[in-house]
Scaffold this active site. Structure first.
Site, PDB file in Angstrom:
ATOM      1  N   HIS A 190      17.085  15.680 -34.252  1.00 19.87           N
ATOM      2  CA  HIS A 190      16.854  16.951 -33.878  1.00 19.87           C
ATOM      3  C   HIS A 190      17.278  17.758 -35.246  1.00 19.87           C
ATOM      4  O   HIS A 190      18.052  17.208 -36.114  1.00 19.87           O
ATOM      5  CB  HIS A 190      17.916  17.645 -32.993  1.00 19.87           C
ATOM      6  CG  HIS A 190      19.364  17.248 -33.129  1.00 19.87           C
ATOM      7  ND1 HIS A 190      20.411  18.165 -33.815  1.00 19.87           N
ATOM      8  CD2 HIS A 190      20.109  16.389 -32.471  1.00 19.87           C
ATOM      9  CE1 HIS A 190      21.681  17.614 -33.948  1.00 19.87           C
ATOM     10  NE2 HIS A 190      21.501  16.632 -33.005  1.00 19.87           N
TER      11      HIS A 190
ATOM     12  N   GLU B 146      18.632  21.331 -29.993  1.00 19.61           N
ATOM     13  CA  GLU B 146      19.261  20.175 -29.342  1.00 19.61           C
ATOM     14  C   GLU B 146      20.688  20.709 -29.051  1.00 19.61           C
ATOM     15  O   GLU B 146      21.305  20.305 -28.002  1.00 19.61           O
ATOM     16  CB  GLU B 146      19.367  18.772 -30.227  1.00 19.61           C
ATOM     17  CG  GLU B 146      20.104  17.734 -29.458  1.00 19.61           C
ATOM     18  CD  GLU B 146      21.454  17.596 -29.651  1.00 19.61           C
ATOM     19  OE1 GLU B 146      22.042  16.582 -28.724  1.00 19.61           O
ATOM     20  OE2 GLU B 146      22.209  18.263 -30.391  1.00 19.61           O
ATOM     21  N   GLU B 147      21.276  21.645 -29.968  1.00 20.47           N
ATOM     22  CA  GLU B 147      22.645  21.589 -29.786  1.00 20.47           C
ATOM     23  C   GLU B 147      23.098  22.852 -28.897  1.00 20.47           C
ATOM     24  O   GLU B 147      24.056  23.197 -28.520  1.00 20.47           O
ATOM     25  CB  GLU B 147      23.365  22.392 -31.148  1.00 20.47           C
ATOM     26  CG  GLU B 147      23.201  21.143 -32.259  1.00 20.47           C
ATOM     27  CD  GLU B 147      24.327  20.079 -31.972  1.00 20.47           C
ATOM     28  OE1 GLU B 147      24.740  19.996 -30.823  1.00 20.47           O
ATOM     29  OE2 GLU B 147      24.508  19.187 -33.092  1.00 20.47           O
TER      30      GLU B 147
ATOM     31  N   GLU C  54      21.082   9.892 -33.572  1.00 17.90           N
ATOM     32  CA  GLU C  54      22.360  10.443 -33.622  1.00 17.90           C
ATOM     33  C   GLU C  54      23.455   9.613 -34.025  1.00 17.90           C
ATOM     34  O   GLU C  54      23.271   8.316 -34.256  1.00 17.90           O
ATOM     35  CB  GLU C  54      22.624  10.862 -32.026  1.00 17.90           C
ATOM     36  CG  GLU C  54      21.636  11.861 -31.180  1.00 17.90           C
ATOM     37  CD  GLU C  54      22.440  13.318 -31.736  1.00 17.90           C
ATOM     38  OE1 GLU C  54      23.191  13.390 -32.487  1.00 17.90           O
ATOM     39  OE2 GLU C  54      21.750  14.207 -31.233  1.00 17.90           O
TER      40      GLU C  54
ATOM     41  N   ASP D 261      25.303  14.917 -38.019  1.00 25.06           N
ATOM     42  CA  ASP D 261      24.917  15.238 -36.977  1.00 25.06           C
ATOM     43  C   ASP D 261      23.720  16.292 -37.001  1.00 25.06           C
ATOM     44  O   ASP D 261      24.070  17.522 -36.959  1.00 25.06           O
ATOM     45  CB  ASP D 261      25.763  15.852 -35.950  1.00 25.06           C
ATOM     46  CG  ASP D 261      25.302  16.216 -34.565  1.00 25.06           C
ATOM     47  OD1 ASP D 261      24.416  15.854 -34.037  1.00 25.06           O
ATOM     48  OD2 ASP D 261      26.130  16.847 -33.656  1.00 25.06           O
TER      49      ASP D 261
ATOM     50  N   ASP E  32      18.422  20.798 -35.777  1.00 25.91           N
ATOM     51  CA  ASP E  32      19.550  21.867 -35.791  1.00 25.91           C
ATOM     52  C   ASP E  32      20.851  21.435 -35.914  1.00 25.91           C
ATOM     53  O   ASP E  32      21.152  20.235 -35.632  1.00 25.91           O
ATOM     54  CB  ASP E  32      19.277  22.599 -34.631  1.00 25.91           C
ATOM     55  CG  ASP E  32      19.566  22.127 -33.164  1.00 25.91           C
ATOM     56  OD1 ASP E  32      18.911  20.837 -33.089  1.00 25.91           O
ATOM     57  OD2 ASP E  32      20.115  22.377 -32.377  1.00 25.91           O
TER      58      ASP E  32
ATOM     59  N   HIS F 110      30.108  18.283 -34.869  1.00 31.90           N
ATOM     60  CA  HIS F 110      30.848  19.659 -34.817  1.00 31.90           C
ATOM     61  C   HIS F 110      32.228  19.726 -35.452  1.00 31.90           C
ATOM     62  O   HIS F 110      33.041  20.809 -34.921  1.00 31.90           O
ATOM     63  CB  HIS F 110      31.074  19.826 -33.108  1.00 31.90           C
ATOM     64  CG  HIS F 110      29.560  19.531 -32.353  1.00 31.90           C
ATOM     65  ND1 HIS F 110      29.602  19.552 -31.180  1.00 31.90           N
ATOM     66  CD2 HIS F 110      28.519  19.152 -32.873  1.00 31.90           C
ATOM     67  CE1 HIS F 110      28.309  19.423 -30.973  1.00 31.90           C
ATOM     68  NE2 HIS F 110      27.680  19.177 -31.886  1.00 31.90           N
TER      69      HIS F 110
END
Length: 383
Positions: free
Chosen positions: A80, A144-145, A169, A112, A82, A355
């Protein structure tokens, strides 16, 4: 061609410098168009055919599919584009400036997972794509997030059926073949307001919710007793009560109460099954108080995912890495890609960095990740 590509670290730097935050809050949400353009240009330079796909229902978000080679099957490498938003007060570095220090690459998306595309591009320098016997696909998705809208839409609309897929990932290069799903619901009870001095003239939504919670907790116990998958560290579906709000004054009968809850189902459990279990659990309240209880989705649900442990993809990757596949509790886009072909989750960096402020990827992952990408391309596209 290949000599047009910037050095690995400069590709990485450009990816991190191109903001692509996804957020449910519109003020924080950003288009990924600039990042998609970067990736598209680089893959075109390598001779790939590139398709850019607008994702419906998003704020100017796009998927990109780069492909090279002919025929059926082949390998899909996916990730992903984003990132999550960042807390400016907790970062000690500029999130959009790639910084190398003490064996770590710092920046928002280093682990990530925008960095995975830098690894793919760099590895392709040492792959003669003109000799591929099966196609190679690179998929870059949006959102995705938040909603996983990009992967959902791609899986719903593509005719591709690769032999297998790897989603990059951050798994610390430990292959993952299964994870739980995620369902989040709002339970809302509409009561009848009134003065607290005369309870009979109202319907207290908090009291009804108290009754509903008792039934929900019984469902939680039933899920734990009925469903098991011993490979997970928490080997049963979990149910969590995460947020509740009701009423506005101590001397007023509460007119409305809302509870937010989630369930993390095991692979193989269907949404119809889970929704049925929840509705059955709440049926006594609904029957006693018709029309006062509703259940709504907070977010689009994510199914559990599992790649068969005896699939060739699992056997090949386990042999290349000398490590057995694992199962995890967090969610990825794998359930959607798995509808197209057997899928593993496998990439550089640690999920513990996802995150987090001052997100980083350890440079010790660079060499083995590059080698692994070359090896899987050779295995699935050259034979």
């Amino acid at each position: 061609m290949k000599n047009k590509l910037p050095p690995f670290i400069e590709i990485y730097r450009a990816l991190i410098a191109t903001p692509s935050i996804s957020a449910t809050e519109e003020a924080l949400d950003q288009s990924n168009a600039d990042l998609i353009t970067l990736l598209a240009d680089w893959f075109k330079d390598l001779g790939f055919n590139v398709e850019v796909q607008p994702v419906p229902g998003t704020r100017n978000k796009f998927n990109m599919l780069a492909s090279i080679g002919q025929g059926a099957g082949g390998l899909l490498l996916a990730g992903h584009t984003d990132t999550v938003p960042f807390d400016d007060g907790r970062w000690t570095r500029d999130p959009f400036t790639l910084t190398e220090h003490d064996g770590k690459l710092y920046g928002l998306g280093t682990a990530d997972m925008k960095g995975f595309f830098a690894f793919i591009l760099d590895a392709l320098r040492d792959v003669d794509v003109t000799k591929l016997k099966k196609p190679l696909y690179i998929l870059a998705t949006a959102d995705e997030e938040t909603s996983m809208a990009g992967a959902r839409y791609f899986a719903e609309t593509t005719a591709l059926r690769p032999d297998c897929a790897i989603i990059g990932e951050p798994t610390s290069l430990q292959p993952v073949r299964a994870h739980k799903g995620h369902i989040s619901n709002a339970i809302r009870i509409q009561g009848q307001s009134g003065h607290s001095s005369d309870p009979a003239r109202g319907v207290n939504a908090i009291e009804l919710m108290h009754d509903a919670i008792g039934h929900i907790l019984q469902l939680r116990d039933n899920l734990k007793e009925r469903y098991h998958y011993e490979a997970f560290t928490v080997p049963y579906p979990t149910l969590n009560l995460g947020h509740i709000h009701g009423g506005d004054a101590s001397n007023r009968i509460c007119a409305c109460c809302e509870l937010h809850m989630d369930i993390r189902p095991l692979p193989g459990m269907t949404f119809n099954e889970l929704n049925g279990l929840l509705n059955d659990a709440l049926a006594p309240v609904s029957e006693r108080w018709p029309g006062r209880l509703t259940v709504d989705e907070l977010h689009p649900p994510i199914p559990g995912y599992e790649c068969p442990p005896n699939h060739q993809l699992v056997e090949v990757v386990e042999k290349l890495l000398g490590a057995k596949t694992e199962v995890v509790n967090y969610c990825t886009e794998a359930p959607f890609i798995q509808t197209l072909c057997p899928t593993l989750v496998l990439g550089p960096g640690s999920i513990n960095q996802a995150h987090q402020p001052d997100e980083y990827l350890e440079t010790r992952f660079i060499k083995p990740t590059r080698e692994l990408i070359i090896q899987v391309i050779h295995h699935f596209c050259w034979h």
